[in-house]
Design a protein around this motif. Structure first.
Motif, mmCIF file in Angstrom:
data_model
loop_
_atom_site.group_PDB
_atom_site.id
_atom_site.type_symbol
_atom_site.label_atom_id
_atom_site.label_comp_id
_atom_site.label_asym_id
_atom_site.label_seq_id
_atom_site.Cartn_x
_atom_site.Cartn_y
_atom_site.Cartn_z
ATOM 1 N N ILE A 124 0.855 -1.188 0.000
ATOM 2 C CA ILE A 124 0.000 0.000 0.000
ATOM 3 C C ILE A 124 0.892 1.240 0.000
ATOM 4 O O ILE A 124 1.801 1.359 0.821
ATOM 5 N N THR A 125 0.639 2.133 -0.921
ATOM 6 C CA THR A 125 1.265 3.444 -0.906
ATOM 7 C C THR A 125 0.237 4.453 -0.407
ATOM 8 O O THR A 125 -0.800 4.655 -1.048
ATOM 9 N N ALA A 126 0.512 5.038 0.761
ATOM 10 C CA ALA A 126 -0.427 5.976 1.375
ATOM 11 C C ALA A 126 0.329 6.810 2.397
ATOM 12 O O ALA A 126 1.374 6.395 2.896
ATOM 13 N N GLU B 132 -9.264 14.328 2.349
ATOM 14 C CA GLU B 132 -9.320 13.184 1.445
ATOM 15 C C GLU B 132 -7.926 12.579 1.315
ATOM 16 O O GLU B 132 -6.963 13.282 1.022
ATOM 17 N N VAL B 133 -7.834 11.281 1.556
ATOM 18 C CA VAL B 133 -6.567 10.561 1.521
ATOM 19 C C VAL B 133 -6.521 9.703 0.263
ATOM 20 O O VAL B 133 -7.489 8.993 -0.047
ATOM 21 N N SER B 134 -5.411 9.747 -0.464
ATOM 22 C CA SER B 134 -5.229 8.917 -1.656
ATOM 23 C C SER B 134 -4.413 7.682 -1.294
ATOM 24 O O SER B 134 -3.380 7.785 -0.631
ATOM 25 N N LEU B 135 -4.874 6.506 -1.728
ATOM 26 C CA LEU B 135 -4.203 5.247 -1.464
ATOM 27 C C LEU B 135 -4.035 4.504 -2.780
ATOM 28 O O LEU B 135 -4.916 4.535 -3.653
ATOM 29 N N LYS B 136 -2.919 3.796 -2.913
ATOM 30 C CA LYS B 136 -2.618 3.082 -4.149
ATOM 31 C C LYS B 136 -2.117 1.684 -3.832
ATOM 32 O O LYS B 136 -1.293 1.495 -2.935
ATOM 33 N N ALA B 137 -2.634 0.704 -4.542
ATOM 34 C CA ALA B 137 -2.167 -0.676 -4.405
ATOM 35 C C ALA B 137 -0.909 -0.869 -5.236
ATOM 36 O O ALA B 137 -0.813 -0.380 -6.365
ATOM 37 N N THR B 138 0.081 -1.556 -4.667
ATOM 38 C CA THR B 138 1.321 -1.856 -5.383
ATOM 39 C C THR B 138 1.527 -3.359 -5.417
ATOM 40 O O THR B 138 1.144 -4.082 -4.491
ATOM 41 N N ASP C 42 -7.292 -0.091 -8.054
ATOM 42 C CA ASP C 42 -5.871 0.056 -7.737
ATOM 43 C C ASP C 42 -5.579 1.368 -7.030
ATOM 44 O O ASP C 42 -4.663 1.449 -6.208
ATOM 45 N N GLU C 43 -6.337 2.416 -7.330
ATOM 46 C CA GLU C 43 -6.165 3.715 -6.682
ATOM 47 C C GLU C 43 -7.515 4.172 -6.150
ATOM 48 O O GLU C 43 -8.494 4.238 -6.900
ATOM 49 N N VAL C 44 -7.580 4.470 -4.861
ATOM 50 C CA VAL C 44 -8.835 4.865 -4.226
ATOM 51 C C VAL C 44 -8.571 6.072 -3.323
ATOM 52 O O VAL C 44 -7.419 6.432 -3.041
ATOM 53 N N THR C 45 -9.646 6.694 -2.859
ATOM 54 C CA THR C 45 -9.553 7.789 -1.896
ATOM 55 C C THR C 45 -10.510 7.512 -0.753
ATOM 56 O O THR C 45 -11.499 6.792 -0.903
ATOM 57 N N HIS C 46 -10.205 8.120 0.406
ATOM 58 C CA HIS C 46 -11.067 7.956 1.575
ATOM 59 C C HIS C 46 -10.891 9.166 2.482
ATOM 60 O O HIS C 46 -9.812 9.776 2.529
#
Length: 794
Positions: free
Chosen positions: A463-465, A474-480, A507-511
């Motif tokens: 996880i890249t966050a 708003e937080v951006s998160l990315k699957a690696t 693969d890329e989401v926000t929360h």
């Protein structure tokens, strides 16, 4: 029979049908395992030495030795082995041929001491023959060669039935199945490829073109050796080796042909239109939809180069220069993958593409030929990877796999642990499994099965966050992952529902987090493998969400700031740790070392004011500034150096009043420490807590002036240095206790306590290591804390 690590059953020849049923049940288990399973086809001291072929259906065809030393054909399908022990009884199993596309392994010529009979459709066509590898699927029939002792060769063309079987006429030069004819005598064809409506054939020294309606095939090239033939699009490409007069070794050239006998051209030429020749055998391979091959580039200092054929197939150009010098050329085969072209140099596995040329962490060797070369005929390209017999610096040959990357190059099984290994050969992939022959402990060379899952390294989902965020941000998160993921499932740690349902996918989401705290994000990534199964792995990542107003109390109405200073002139701002809506803690020098607690209580129903209290665990000089953002009132408390007393002011902050003109203060940012958290001294304990790696057990009792009884203070877990207690209401901190290790200074642990309550209380500290008990008492009405630097140790 199936065997794993020496466990083995035996089947007799008479009981083979019953044994096959047992085999079926065991093989289902084998397909779900990553350990190698061995089918002992010839129970007893002698190995069966299976020789595997490819097929188009979900089956594996192989020849093997029977216990009586005869050679038979076996068919592995639906987890059952069918065997045909008397010669080759194709009539008993017509499906054996229908739909099969079989290739002979060029590096081995069978010679079996006890031949059988050739039986098709219940009719014996030849006796005392040894059956050769099947040469090639030809239309809806198969060309089968056989040897009859002492020296007679024969051919059969059959669809598996007697009416569909013929023994074609063999002339001195050709095998004729109507037109066209196949070149045969004195050698059978090694390559047969369709080129439009024509066919291109080659044996070990010649290449022929058979055109529709032309009975006699046309000779395209005659050489000392023709090892490679490739048809792509509307052209055929082939390699030919010649022995020039006086030369000790063969020289090699490449040719192409468009299906017309007179249109054979050199594929690689120099600026003077002369053929580029090489002392090393070129390797033809399809890569990215175009034929490629290795040849030396003609430069002042010769280099080995990767050539690519142009779009019309009539010429080739240097695509990439690979290695300087030719003292150690690439040899004997290359296989293409999506990542590049795999080949060898000095027995080492190399990947060649237009970006880089690199050595992979495996060496290659063919034990049968006793040389350090990559044997393309004994490797298998499947999906985006290649299975081969390799090793990594030792002599133990085992099955390896590579996708052209270092991560994807690894040994997939250790079939025969030891210095020599299992020497795997004849790789075939069918029905979601990898089949090959190999030397196995106790049984010799037998049929081995591996799950295709072993060809893929485990997923490395990450996880890249960010590690911190603000509430409402708003937080951006990315699957690696090193491998493409086919699905992702996110849970952000603030869900109100249980279960495994996904909060988000992609693969890329926000929360966005609506409240401060530490949240654990969980990502589950999946990859669907080419043969169907799914790989899955989960990864977690902690995000600390800070309050928009750190150090704020009473739903953000009161902003609390602490400034501290030392006699050395060093100063700073206290870092807040939000504890509850009415209490905030501060640390000055170390996040595990709490120095101060500030509490604001709503006393307006009693006297129309908010009450301000603070308790200290530090005697440094500090000032507390509390701003009421509703009224603008600012209250400041100064603590001089050396003072440990807390205080409570019940008229500090009026609940209503004129707004102050004092500007807002700078807001400190903080993150609580997750290391060294204090813990209850026993599971579920609500009467004491332990500090300093659970060495000191702390309990508090207080006098309740209402009913005039002593009660037990309830612990609140803090850090490894500091704990807290509440008296009247959970979450309402009344007392802080801190123990520091001062043994390096005076051989004692130091005790600090600070109060937010002026009730009578007693602190009891038990050293669980020495058994010593120390007690501190506070009189009613006293809000001062205390510090002891020699109380806790003997």
């Amino acid at each position: 029979m199936l065997k794993q690590h020496g466990l083995r059953r035996r089947c007799s020849a008479l009981g083979f049908a019953s044994c096959a049923l047992a085999l079926a049940g065991l093989a289902v288990v084998a397909s779900a395992q990553s350990e190698p399973f061995v089918i002992d086809l010839n129970p007893g001291p002698d190995p069966s030495d299976p020789y595997l072929f490819e097929s188009e259906e979900e089956s594996v065809l192989f020849t093997f030795n029977e216990p009586d030393d005869s050679r038979s054909i076996g068919l592995y399908r639906d987890d059952v082995v069918q065997r045909f022990q008397t010669g080759v009884q194709f009539g008993a199993a017509p499906a054996l041929l229908n739909g099969l596309l079989l290739h002979a392994r060029r590096s081995q010529t069978p010679s079996w001491p006890h031949p059988g009979d050739l039986v098709i459709g219940g009719v014996t066509l030849a006796t005392d023959v040894a059956i050769s590898p099947i040469l090639r699927h030809f239309g809806d029939r198969v060309v089968l060669g056989y040897w009859s002792y002492p020296s007679t060769n024969g051919l059969v063309v059959t669809d598996g039935t007697l009416p569909g079987t013929e023994q074609p006429h063999v002339t001195d030069e050709y095998l004729c199945i109507g037109p066209p004819c196949l070149p045969f005598a004195p050698r059978p064809p090694l390559h047969i490829e369709a080129l439009g409506a024509s066919f291109v054939y080659s044996d070990s020294t010649r290449v022929f073109l058979a055109e529709p309606g032309v009975e006699t095939p046309q000779l395209l090239v005659r050489a000392r050796k023709v090892p490679d033939l490739l048809v792509h699009g509307q052209r055929a490409y082939f390699v030919a080796g010649f022995l020039e007069e006086g030369a000790p070794n063969l020289t090699w050239s490449l040719y192409s042909n468009d299906g017309v006998a007179g249109n054979t051209t050199w594929l690689a030429v120099d600026a003077q239109n002369r053929p580029v020749v090489s002392n090393s055998q070129p390797n033809l391979v399809l890569w990215r939809g175009q034929p490629h091959f290795f040849l030396p580039a003609r430069t002042a200092d010769p280099e080995l180069a990767l050539w690519t054929v142009d779009s019309d197939g009539r010429a080739a150009v240097v695509r990439e220069r690979i290695f300087d010098g030719l003292q150690d050329p690439l040899r004997n085969g290359a296989i293409s993958t999506t990542a590049g072209i795999l080949t060898t140099r000095a027995g080492e596995l190399w990947l060649v593409d237009t970006v880089e040329t690199r050595r992979l962490p495996a060496q290659t060797s063919d034990l049968r030929a006793k040389h350090e070369e990559f044997d393309r005929a004994n490797a298998l390209a499947w999906a985006d990877r290649v299975v081969f017999a390799g090793h990594d610096g030792d002599e133990s040959r085992e099955p390896w796999v590579t996708d052209g990357t270092e991560r994807g190059t690894f040994r997939i099984a250790d079939v025969f642990p030891g210095p020599t290994g299992s020497d795997p050969a004849d790789f075939v992939i069918r029905d979601g499994r990898l089949f090959f022959s190999a030397e196995a402990p106790e049984v010799g060379r037998e049929l081995v099965i591996l799950s295709l899952d072993t060809l893929f390294p485990p997923l490395d989902v990450g996880i890249t966050a960010p590690e911190t965020a603000a509430e409402g941000q708003e937080v951006s998160l990315k699957a690696t992952s090193s491998d493409p993921l086919t699905s992702t499932c996110w849970r952000f740690g603030d869900e109100t529902t249980d279960g495994d349902s996904c909060t988000a996918v992609g693969d890329e989401v926000t929360h966005t987090y609506d409240a401060p705290g530490t949240y654990t994000v969980t990502l589950t990534g999946e990859r669907t493998l080419p043969h169907g199964p799914v790989q899955s792995q989960s990864s977690t990542h902690d995000i600390f969400v800070e309050a928009v107003c750190p150090g704020c109390l009473s739903d953000g109405r009161f902003q609390v700031r602490v400034d501290w200073s030392l006699p050395t002139g060093e100063s700073g701002v206290g870092s807040p740790i939000e504890f509850s809506d009415d209490t905030v803690l501060f640390w000055f020098f170390d996040s595990a070392n709490i120095e101060l607690a500030v509490k604001v209580l709503d006393g307006s129903p009693i006297n129309g004011h908010y009450w301000l209290a603070h308790g200290a665990l530090s005697d440094v000089e500090y000032s507390i500034t509390v701003e009421d953002t509703t009224t603008g009132t600012i209250r400041e408390i100064f603590n001089p150096r050396g003072e440990l007393c807390g205080a409570i002011d019940v008229e500090a902050l009026p609940s209503a009043g004129q707004a102050s003109t004092v500007s807002g203060s700078t807001r400190a940012q903080s993150r609580p420490s997750t290391a060294g958290t204090a813990a209850a001294c026993s599971e579920g304990s609500d009467t004491s807590l332990c500090l300093r790696e659970q060495r000191f057990e702390v309990a508090v009792s207080y006098f309740d002036p209402g009913p005039e009884i002593w009660r037990i203070g309830r612990p609140i877990v803090g850090t490894d240095d500091t704990g807290m207690f509440w008296f009247f209401e959970p979450g309402n901190v009344e007392l802080l206790v801190k123990i520091l290790d001062g043994t390096a200074i005076n051989e004692h642990h130091w005790l600090y306590y600070g109060a937010l309550s002026d009730v009578e209380y007693r602190i009891e500290i038990r050293d669980r290591e020495t058994g010593r008990v120390s007690t501190v008492e506070n009189e009613a009405g006293d809000l001062c804390g205390g510090a002891f630097v020699n109380l806790l140790d003997e």
